[in-house]
Motif scaffolding. Sequence first.
Motif, PDB file in Angstrom:
ATOM      1  N   LEU A 235      35.155  72.382  51.055  1.00 60.36           N
ATOM      2  CA  LEU A 235      36.495  72.111  51.588  1.00 60.36           C
ATOM      3  C   LEU A 235      37.366  71.233  50.695  1.00 60.36           C
ATOM      4  O   LEU A 235      38.576  71.147  50.929  1.00 60.36           O
ATOM      5  N   ASP A 236      36.804  70.596  49.702  1.00 63.12           N
ATOM      6  CA  ASP A 236      37.644  69.842  48.774  1.00 63.12           C
ATOM      7  C   ASP A 236      38.545  70.816  48.018  1.00 63.12           C
ATOM      8  O   ASP A 236      38.070  71.741  47.359  1.00 63.12           O
ATOM      9  N   GLY A 237      39.844  70.632  48.156  1.00 64.19           N
ATOM     10  CA  GLY A 237      40.805  71.550  47.540  1.00 64.19           C
ATOM     11  C   GLY A 237      41.267  72.656  48.459  1.00 64.19           C
ATOM     12  O   GLY A 237      42.085  73.489  48.072  1.00 64.19           O
ATOM     13  N   PHE A 238      40.764  72.686  49.704  1.00 59.88           N
ATOM     14  CA  PHE A 238      41.166  73.708  50.672  1.00 59.88           C
ATOM     15  C   PHE A 238      42.656  73.558  50.987  1.00 59.88           C
ATOM     16  O   PHE A 238      43.132  72.479  51.306  1.00 59.88           O
ATOM     17  N   LYS A 239      43.389  74.654  50.881  1.00 64.44           N
ATOM     18  CA  LYS A 239      44.830  74.623  51.130  1.00 64.44           C
ATOM     19  C   LYS A 239      45.139  75.002  52.578  1.00 64.44           C
ATOM     20  O   LYS A 239      44.978  76.140  52.983  1.00 64.44           O
ATOM     21  N   LEU A 240      45.584  74.009  53.344  1.00 66.38           N
ATOM     22  CA  LEU A 240      46.019  74.261  54.714  1.00 66.38           C
ATOM     23  C   LEU A 240      47.458  74.740  54.742  1.00 66.38           C
ATOM     24  O   LEU A 240      47.948  75.217  55.759  1.00 66.38           O
ATOM     25  N   SER A 241      48.152  74.593  53.647  1.00 68.54           N
ATOM     26  CA  SER A 241      49.492  75.153  53.468  1.00 68.54           C
ATOM     27  C   SER A 241      49.583  75.632  52.029  1.00 68.54           C
ATOM     28  O   SER A 241      48.753  75.278  51.193  1.00 68.54           O
ATOM     29  N   ALA A 242      50.599  76.441  51.749  1.00 66.03           N
ATOM     30  CA  ALA A 242      50.684  77.077  50.438  1.00 66.03           C
ATOM     31  C   ALA A 242      50.842  76.076  49.299  1.00 66.03           C
ATOM     32  O   ALA A 242      50.429  76.339  48.171  1.00 66.03           O
ATOM     33  N   LYS A 243      51.437  74.934  49.567  1.00 68.25           N
ATOM     34  CA  LYS A 243      51.753  73.984  48.499  1.00 68.25           C
ATOM     35  C   LYS A 243      50.922  72.707  48.533  1.00 68.25           C
ATOM     36  O   LYS A 243      51.145  71.803  47.742  1.00 68.25           O
ATOM     37  N   GLN A 244      49.968  72.614  49.469  1.00 66.14           N
ATOM     38  CA  GLN A 244      49.291  71.340  49.655  1.00 66.14           C
ATOM     39  C   GLN A 244      47.788  71.540  49.839  1.00 66.14           C
ATOM     40  O   GLN A 244      47.343  72.104  50.835  1.00 66.14           O
ATOM     41  N   ALA A 245      47.004  71.085  48.874  1.00 70.20           N
ATOM     42  CA  ALA A 245      45.550  71.171  48.939  1.00 70.20           C
ATOM     43  C   ALA A 245      44.990  69.830  49.386  1.00 70.20           C
ATOM     44  O   ALA A 245      45.290  68.796  48.799  1.00 70.20           O
ATOM     45  N   MET A 246      44.184  69.854  50.458  1.00 66.42           N
ATOM     46  CA  MET A 246      43.630  68.584  50.916  1.00 66.42           C
ATOM     47  C   MET A 246      42.526  68.124  49.977  1.00 66.42           C
ATOM     48  O   MET A 246      41.866  68.918  49.313  1.00 66.42           O
ATOM     49  N   LYS A 247      42.345  66.818  49.928  1.00 67.01           N
ATOM     50  CA  LYS A 247      41.336  66.213  49.073  1.00 67.01           C
ATOM     51  C   LYS A 247      40.229  65.640  49.966  1.00 67.01           C
ATOM     52  O   LYS A 247      40.507  64.918  50.917  1.00 67.01           O
ATOM     53  N   VAL A 248      38.999  65.989  49.640  1.00 64.89           N
ATOM     54  CA  VAL A 248      37.863  65.542  50.437  1.00 64.89           C
ATOM     55  C   VAL A 248      36.891  64.799  49.527  1.00 64.89           C
ATOM     56  O   VAL A 248      36.415  65.332  48.521  1.00 64.89           O
ATOM     57  N   ALA A 249      36.620  63.555  49.873  1.00 67.05           N
ATOM     58  CA  ALA A 249      35.724  62.714  49.070  1.00 67.05           C
ATOM     59  C   ALA A 249      34.820  61.916  49.997  1.00 67.05           C
ATOM     60  O   ALA A 249      35.086  61.775  51.196  1.00 67.05           O
ATOM     61  N   PHE A 250      33.722  61.408  49.451  1.00 70.87           N
ATOM     62  CA  PHE A 250      32.869  60.517  50.221  1.00 70.87           C
ATOM     63  C   PHE A 250      33.618  59.218  50.480  1.00 70.87           C
ATOM     64  O   PHE A 250      34.291  58.680  49.584  1.00 70.87           O
ATOM     65  N   SER A 251      33.490  58.697  51.694  1.00 75.01           N
ATOM     66  CA  SER A 251      34.119  57.411  52.020  1.00 75.01           C
ATOM     67  C   SER A 251      33.322  56.294  51.364  1.00 75.01           C
ATOM     68  O   SER A 251      32.096  56.325  51.306  1.00 75.01           O
TER      69      SER A 251
END
Length: 252
Positions: A235-251
Motif C-alpha cells: 500500500l505504500d504509494g497507493f493512489k486514492l486519487s489520480a494526483k495523490q499517492a499515500m505514503k505508508v511507513a513504520f511508526s
Amino acid sequence: MASIPPNQTIYIRNLNDKIPKDVLKQALYGLCIAYGQVLDIVALKTMKMRGQAFIVFGDITAATAALRQLNGRKIFTRPMQIEYALSKSTLVAQNDGTYRFDQPNQHMSAKQRKQQLGIIGDAREKRRQSNADDEHAAKRRTTEAQDRIAEESSDDDIGPAAPRKQSPSKTGTAERPSSTLFVTNLPDTVSVDMLTGLFRQYAGFREVREIPGKGDMVFVDYTSAESAAAARDVLDGFKLSAKQAMKVAFSR
C-alpha cells in the motif's frame, strides 16, 4: 446490439496482466470498497481470461456507483473498461437460492462476451480468422508500446504503483519494523471507513486511528510488525486519487 441490465457484479477488462494476481486483487478491492461491500473478486490468469476480472458487490447500487466512477480510470498504467456482468455470480446465486449445481457459471472471454452481445457475428469472425495471427501480433506490439509510454507518464493512475524490484543497496537503510503504520498524504475525500476497508485485508489488522487536527494522516495498528510490513509493502504509494499517492511507513 443487446443491452446489459444492471447487475451487482461488474466486469472489468484491459487490466495489466503483468501484475501478480494477488496484488491485482488487493488493488481492485482497495478501489471498490469505497463504493460498498465487496463480496468477491475473481481474477484468473488463464489465457482466455487474462487482463479481466469480476467484482461482486453486496448490492446493485454499489456496483453501479463503482462502474460509473471507475470506468476509464487507470490502474497499473491501464484504463479500466467496466460493464455489468452478463449473468449472476455464483456467490450471489448461492446466497439467494437460485444456484444450479448442474449449470455452473462459465467465465467468458472478451470475444465470447462480444459474441453474446451481438457485437460481432459468426460470419464476421470467420472472415477475420485468416489474419487473426497478424492482428494479435500487431495488438501485442501496440500494447507493449503503450506500456512503455504509460510507465514514463502515469500521473492519472490510481491504485498501487506497479511492483518494482528493490535494489540490494537499499537493504541497509530499511526502516525499523513496528506494528503501527504511519500513513500520510491522504486526500481530503478519504474516510476512516475507506481506509479500514483497505488495510483490513491484511492479517492482524486492529484499527485505523485518526490524528486530531491532521486530516491527511492516520495511524494504522496491527498485532505484529510482520502484519504491518505486509500491508506497507503493497500500500505504500497507493493512489486514492489520480494526483495523490499515500505514503505508508513504520511508526517511530
